[in-house]
Design a protein around this motif. Structure first.
Motif, mmCIF file in Angstrom:
data_model
loop_
_atom_site.group_PDB
_atom_site.id
_atom_site.type_symbol
_atom_site.label_atom_id
_atom_site.label_comp_id
_atom_site.label_asym_id
_atom_site.label_seq_id
_atom_site.Cartn_x
_atom_site.Cartn_y
_atom_site.Cartn_z
ATOM 1 N N THR A 293 0.811 -1.214 0.000
ATOM 2 C CA THR A 293 0.000 0.000 0.000
ATOM 3 C C THR A 293 0.851 1.275 0.000
ATOM 4 O OG1 THR A 293 -1.474 -1.279 1.391
ATOM 5 C CG2 THR A 293 -2.036 1.018 1.058
ATOM 6 N N HIS A 323 -8.609 0.939 2.703
ATOM 7 C CA HIS A 323 -7.621 1.767 2.006
ATOM 8 C C HIS A 323 -7.972 3.240 2.173
ATOM 9 C CE1 HIS A 323 -5.067 -1.166 0.190
ATOM 10 N NE2 HIS A 323 -5.986 -1.690 -0.585
ATOM 11 N N ASP A 377 -5.450 -3.014 -6.956
ATOM 12 C CA ASP A 377 -5.089 -3.937 -5.890
ATOM 13 C C ASP A 377 -5.727 -5.259 -6.261
ATOM 14 O OD1 ASP A 377 -4.319 -5.176 -3.631
ATOM 15 O OD2 ASP A 377 -5.357 -3.858 -2.239
ATOM 16 N N GLN A 379 -5.027 -8.748 -5.841
ATOM 17 C CA GLN A 379 -5.298 -9.818 -4.887
ATOM 18 C C GLN A 379 -6.214 -10.902 -5.446
ATOM 19 O OE1 GLN A 379 -3.808 -9.247 -1.822
ATOM 20 N NE2 GLN A 379 -4.058 -7.125 -1.264
HETATM 21 MG MG MG Z 1 -2.781 -4.809 0.722
#
Ligand code: MG
Ligand code: ADP
Length: 666
Positions: A293, A323, A377, A379
């Motif tokens: 991040t 976030h 992001d 993931q």
């Molecule tokens: Mg993360």
């Protein structure tokens, strides 16, 4: 006959059958590779016992019977005798049964010599093969017996013998030059020869070299697609930004810790990319908790410093929210405006410098007209496909993709082969150790006692369950079912429930209270799997842990060990099953090692299935076994494109490359 010709010489029924398996031309038919081979020079002996591997037997039909139960049901049975007659030990005969397949009785009859392939069962003391694959032997035919024989997948309208005969004919008549692939990856091994060896090998071992030749071709085309896409991306009009670093410096000095060397290196790589005229297209790969991040934050600040806007796409609402909170905390003091846009909330998007959201819909927002940097992001959740969309905006924005999926380098080359890669291979200092223990049916009272001890020192806890609600069909614990019990057991603390079926606002509220330590215990499902970051939570108990995959357990465990406290992950298992898998988690905390173990335990198909699907199916290559070939393919593709960047001398290859890019942008 040329490979591109259609199969007009076949009967209509045969053509239809082939069309169903995607075969329309001579070349495509030749690419219908055998699913296995039978060495028909040497058959297995008729077994005296059931069990074991599938056998390939040759025998004479000496009896047949049609059994019926009722009007429709029944089976057809034939008795086979080993050629030369039964032996003195009484072996040498076996029954084959086909249930509800009346057509078999029209094909197999007394007196026929047949070859059958299947597993042998013991049915009331008799050796029986149920539904064996079978073929009638017709004399004097060198293609089907007394040699290694190819067995193809079933094609309606075309029996095995017919396919074999067709293949032999095509191999004889096809013009070798028409068989050329998009590019000849191995001039010393003519394609026609490889086709011959794969269909009619002298020995089964011979087929491997041929298969690898085709696999290399396949990997090669894949790499050409990837590199082509990358070259097209590089040609796009990008912008140079990030010369000014006032905000970046201010942010850096406001941090209570130093960035890790890996973070600094990655930030530097990102800065270089952003300053370059060409649009950034970079992957930031780092295990859970490696601090991705902050690298993203640095990049986004540079965009804002240049008078532009930046966006962050998160895979889930909880993560977007988190976030947003992190960004607000660090960036508000710097006067940077951060907006949030999820299905549930729409906060301060007016005049935002940075927008965080769950969907690509953030790109369609009118107030977002100065967008110059997109951070994804990823993931696991976004595929390669979605990335393509971004490339379609006027001046291409800089793109940074973050992923926590630990995959071997060769796979990265393929899946993210069009991206530059930065790696965070270092965990921030000052993190407490994570101890992982596997427990089979642990006593609830003991677990409770341990949890109370940790709660008393001020820590927080995750209790993770595989199911949301109890289920009749799945025997496993559920969050909803266990929640009241844990409330009672830990009545001196606040216990709350969190799962995916709750309303978005409710999820947010629960997470907010947990983050603020108003709640100490979360009874949750895998909704907390990705990204959730509460450093004070240091214990996770995963119930029915055997039901989760290793990669998922690794993600889950990544939620603890984020603060300075020693952390504990307890993997509770319902029985001995799957304990071996869980032990892997106790042995290592290294995402790469866990991913490798996962591949071995579950097999590449399962693990790579979804990743691979973004790039089209592999027909001949096996992702893991053939991984050495990926490098070779990359080298070949690099060479070809260096010498002929627009593939003007390789029209077929160019077509393939363009198709690859088209898919990505769709
Ligand atoms: Mg993360
Ligand atoms: P991930 O790579 O899993 O996305 P995050 O960026 O969420 O990791 O960071 C995980 C945690 O580590 C956060 O609490 C963050 O504040 C902290 N962190 C990140 N970088 C550092 C650092 N260099 N030193 C100390 N803590 C850090």
């Amino acid at each position: 006959m040329r490979a591109q010709e259609s199969l007009d010489f076949l009967k209509e029924k045969e053509r239809e059958g082939l069309a169903k398996v995607g075969v329309r031309t001579v070349g495509e038919l030749l690419q219908l590779f055998p699913k296995r081979y039978e060495d028909r020079r040497q058959f297995d002996a008729f077994p005296a016992q059931a069990g074991g591997d599938a056998l390939c037997l040759r025998g004479i039909v000496i009896d047949s019977v049609q059994k019926r139960f009722g009007a429709k049901k029944g089976y057809y049975e034939v008795v086979l005798e080993e050629p030369g007659g039964g032996n003195v030990f009484g072996g040498g005969s076996l029954s084959c049964r086909w249930f509800n397949m009346p057509f078999v009785s029209k094909m197999v009859a007394v007196g026929h010599e047949v070859i059958v392939y299947g597993r042998v069962k013991d049915v009331g003391g008799r050796m029986v093969m149920e539904h064996p694959e079978f073929e009638i032997v017709e004399g004097g035919d060198s293609l089907h017996v007394d040699r290694v024989v190819p067995i193809y997948r079933g094609v309606s309208g075309l029996p095995q013998r017919k396919i074999r005969e067709l293949m032999a004919r095509l191999l004889e008549e096809v013009e070798p030059d028409s068989l050329m692939a998009s590019y000849d990856v191995d001039g010393s091994y003519p394609r026609l020869e490889a086709f011959r060896e794969i269909h009619f090998p002298d020995a089964i071992e011979q087929t491997e070299a041929a298969r690898r030749r085709f696999a290399l071709e396949e990997f090669f085309e894949m790499q050409v697609k990837v590199l082509w896409r990358r070259m097209r991306h590089d040609e796009q009009e990008g912008r140079s930004q990030g010369r000014k670093t006032t905000l970046l410096k201010e942010f850096y000095h406001s941090l209570p810790f130093d960035l890790t060397d890996a973070q600094k290196r990655s930030v530097k790589e990102v800065i270089d990319d952003m300053r370059s005229e060409r649009a950034m297209n970079r992957l930031l790969q780092g295990d859970v908790g490696s601090g991705k991040t902050f690298v993203a934050l640095c990049a986004m600040l540079m965009a804002v410093d240049s008078g532009n806007q930046a966006a962050l796409m998160a895979p889930t609402q909880i993560l977007a929210e988190q976030h947003w909170l992190t960004f607000c905390k660090w960036l508000e003091p710097l006067g940077v405006k951060v907006g949030l846009l999820t299905g549930a909330r729409d906060e301060e998007t007016e005049n935002a410098d940075i927008l965080i959201g769950t969907h690509a819909l953030i790109f369609d927002r009118a107030e977002f007209d100065r967008l110059s940097l997109v951070v994804i992001d990823e993931q696991h959740k976004f595929g390669v496909l979605q990335r393509g969309r971004l490339i379609q905006q006027g001046i291409a924005p800089d793109v940074l993709v973050m992923t926590a999926t630990p995959i071997p380098r060769t796979l990265t080359l393929t899946i993210y082969g069009d991206l530059d890669v930065s790696v965070l291979d270092e965990r921030p200092a000052g993190r407490g150790k994570i101890v992982t223990g596997v427990r089979v049916k642990p006593k609830v009272s003991e677990v409770t006692k341990f949890l109370k001890g940790e709660l008393e020192t001020g820590r927080q806890i995750y209790l993770v369950f595989p199911l949301v609600e109890e289920s009749d069909s799945v025997k496993a614990l559920s969050a909803v079912g266990e929640f009241p019990k844990w409330q009672k057991r830990l009545k001196d603390w606040e216990v709350e429930l969190l799962h995916g079926k709750m309303a978005p606002e409710e999820k947010d509220a629960v997470m907010a209270r947990f983050r603020a330590n108003e709640t100490q215990v979360l009874v949750a499902t895998t909704v907390i799997e990705v990204g959730v970051d509460v450093p004070n939570a240091n214990v996770m108990v995963i119930w029915n842990a055997e039901r989760f995959g290793l990669a998922q357990l690794h993600q889950l465990r990544g939620r603890i060990g984020r603060g300075e406290h020693k952390s504990y992950c307890i993997l509770s298992s319902d029985g001995k099953n799957g304990v071996e898998k869980l032990e892997v988690m106790a042995e290592t905390n290294d995402g790469f090692k866990i991913a490798e173990a996962d591949l071995i335990l579950r097999g590449p198909g399962e693990v790579l299935g979804t990743i691979q699907s973004g790039l089209g199916e592999l027909r001949f290559a096996e992702f893991l076994a053939d991984v050495d070939m990926v490098r070779e393919a990359r080298r070949l593709a690099d060479d070809v494109l260096k010498n002929d960047p627009l593939l003007e001398g390789h029209p077929l290859l160019r077509k393939i490359a363009e198709e690859g890019s088209a898919v990505m942008v769709a």
